[in-house]
Design an enzyme around this catalytic site. Structure first.
Site, PDB file in Angstrom:
ATOM      1  N   ASP A 292       7.041  35.040  31.376  1.00 59.54           N
ATOM      2  CA  ASP A 292       7.158  33.831  32.184  1.00 59.54           C
ATOM      3  C   ASP A 292       8.586  33.310  32.033  1.00 59.54           C
ATOM      4  OD1 ASP A 292       6.151  32.027  34.039  1.00 59.54           O
ATOM      5  OD2 ASP A 292       5.480  30.636  32.516  1.00 59.54           O
ATOM      6  N   ASP A 296      11.830  26.561  29.816  1.00 61.23           N
ATOM      7  CA  ASP A 296      11.354  25.663  30.863  1.00 61.23           C
ATOM      8  C   ASP A 296      11.243  24.232  30.350  1.00 61.23           C
ATOM      9  OD1 ASP A 296      11.180  27.821  32.542  1.00 61.23           O
ATOM     10  OD2 ASP A 296       8.988  27.874  32.634  1.00 61.23           O
ATOM     11  N   ARG A 350      16.416  31.602  39.018  1.00 58.30           N
ATOM     12  CA  ARG A 350      16.131  30.278  38.451  1.00 58.30           C
ATOM     13  C   ARG A 350      17.171  29.876  37.403  1.00 58.30           C
ATOM     14  NH1 ARG A 350       9.464  30.395  37.779  1.00 58.30           N
ATOM     15  NH2 ARG A 350       9.029  30.910  39.949  1.00 58.30           N
TER      16      ARG A 350
END
Length: 481
Positions: A292, A296, A350
């Site tokens: 993942d 984050d 990202r």
């Protein structure tokens, strides 16, 4: 050098004038501890969970690293940078009411300074100290798949085993740092997710969303909601993002390298984060996504700085805000994050993807290639301003082979559905285009006057050209001694 010290529009004028306070004073008796359930293996068999995590797609990590275990402290226990507070540059040093000094565990007493060499020692130190100021020094190689003083290795057996047994939750008032070993190697964490905070209800069995909404409806300050994890410093560590042994589905894995979830006043510095020895290319179809995020910042987190860090081989590198309209209750008006002095090198997407956040990025370096055949490092997209985001991006250096100047805007910098976006002062270099100064909005619409803001902290802004050399010299783990 450029300097800025102007109060952001979200801050009251009086707050900008307020005296700086120690962030540890914001940690109260109601601040939760979420540590007990983590770092404890259950060795359960894989099962379907709400129709996800098909047991047939269980796959152990296909490759293990060359372990660099340690058993001695080359410093003799002498502290150098471990007690240091975070600098004042960055969103981490603010709240809505006052500037803060993020001290982490800097005021730790002697019995709350730990030196750890394995995962069980790290978990035990956290559980013993709780929310007290604590300094945890990591030497060597940590992996929760190892036990009995790094002599017994057992792979995660299921999603449940990995989610709980393969994660470590850092509580408030923590400084977690890597100390270089006797060979000068940076401390490294593999097969283990680091968590800072978690989205909780006010009481066990409650509903986090309903409780928070009621708190706000009752006229209370969201910053006073009792479930924040605050005042955390993580520095000088290599983090290998965990290989998901039993992912949700073919496109979504579970574990991040590091997740800030309902955290506030968090400083993350001199980290090296990548997929390590297990990139997604080693996965077997159709479950080809085994990682993942790298790092984050989600679920209402606020006042976070990510600095002087190296992000390598990884897809889905960083989210600031993990959902659109369904997350407005927690994220609207929050997600203040600074990125400075970082190097994205072969990180594919990202860099970051931002929803809701008021994000300031300056003097970062992005290197990669759109023409490489190596899918683990092929550049796909950079900064992505998404739903309700408001971004200020200054003086980055981009070196992306195979990318034309006409493709730069829309590939390296792009966005949609944001409420504000400003981008200037960059240098872009490519074998296709030569050196080009990109000094504008990249075709993205100017923000409305109502959404203009200036960072409320002092910062030194280098030219993009200076960033080309200063960032590689400083970014990543092992450089603090």
């Amino acid at each position: 050098m450029k300097y800025s010290l102007i109060a952001a529009g979200i801050l009251l004028a009086s707050a900008a004038q307020a005296a700086t306070i120690d962030a540890k004073t914001l940690v109260g008796a109601s601040t939760p501890l979420q540590t007990a359930q983590y770092g404890v293996r259950n060795y359960s068999a894989p099962v379907l969970v709400n129709g996800l995590h098909d047991p047939a797609n269980y796959m152990a990590a296909p490759k293990l690293p060359a372990w660099q275990f340690a058993s001695a402290d080359p410093t003799g226990g002498v502290l150098t940078f471990e007690r240091n507070s975070a600098p004042a540059t960055g969103w981490h040093a603010r709240t809505r009411k006052t500037p803060v000094l993020v001290t982490g565990g800097g005021s730790a007493t002697a019995n709350r300074i730990y030196t750890v060499y394995n995962g069980q020692q790290l978990v035990a130190a956290i559980n013993e100290a709780g929310n007290e100021p604590k300094i945890i020094r990591v030497i060597g190689h940590i992996d929760l798949r190892w036990s009995q003083n790094n002599t017994v290795f057992k792979e995660y057996t299921s999603y449940s085993d990995q989610k709980l047994g393969g994660s470590i939750n850092l509580p408030s008032n923590t400084t977690l740092v890597g100390i270089n070993d006797a060979q000068g190697r940076a401390a490294r964490i593999t097969g283990t997710a680091l968590l800072i905070g978690g989205e909780l209800a006010l009481a066990p069995g409650g509903d986090p969303e309903a409780d928070f909404k009621k708190w706000i409806a009752d006229g209370k300050d969201g910053d006073d909601y009792p479930t924040w994890t605050r005042n955390v410093i993580v520095r000088n560590l290599v983090l290998d993002t965990p290989w998901d042994v039993n992912p949700e589905d073919s496109a979504n894995a579970y574990a991040d390298g590091l997740t800030v979830s309902r955290g506030q006043n968090i400083y993350l510095d001199h980290l090296t984060i990548s997929d390590g020895d297990t990139p997604d290319s080693l996965a077997i179809a159709p479950y080809t996504t085994r990682h993942d995020g790298a790092l984050d910042v989600v679920r209402g987190s606020d006042y976070v700085t990510i600095s002087n860090s190296y992000f390598g081989k990884h897809h889905k590198t960083t989210l600031v805000g993990n959902g659109d309209s369904g997350r407005a209750w927690s994220d609207e008006g929050r997600m203040h994050v600074t990125f400075s002095g970082n190097w994205w090198d072969g990180a594919t997407t990202r860099l970051p993807l931002n929803r809701y956040g008021q994000v300031h990025m300056f003097n970062n370096l992005v290197t990669g290639s759109v023409s490489t055949k190596d899918v683990d490092v092929k550049f796909e997209s950079g900064t992505d301003a998404r739903y309700r985001s408001n971004m200020l991006i200054e003086n980055h250096y981009y070196n992306i082979t195979g990318l034309k100047l006409t493709e730069f805007c829309g590939k390296a910098i792009k966005g949609k559905d944001y409420i504000g976006f400003r981008s200037s002062g960059h240098v872009f270099v490519s074998d296709k285009s030569g050196t080009n100064l990109v000094d504008g909005q990249c075709g993205l619409a100017l923000p409305s006057t109502a959404n203009l803001w200036t960072p409320p902290y002092l910062y030194a802004l280098q030219t993009a050209t200076a960033t080309q050399t200063s960032v590689p010299a400083n970014a990543g783990a092992g450089k603090l001694k």
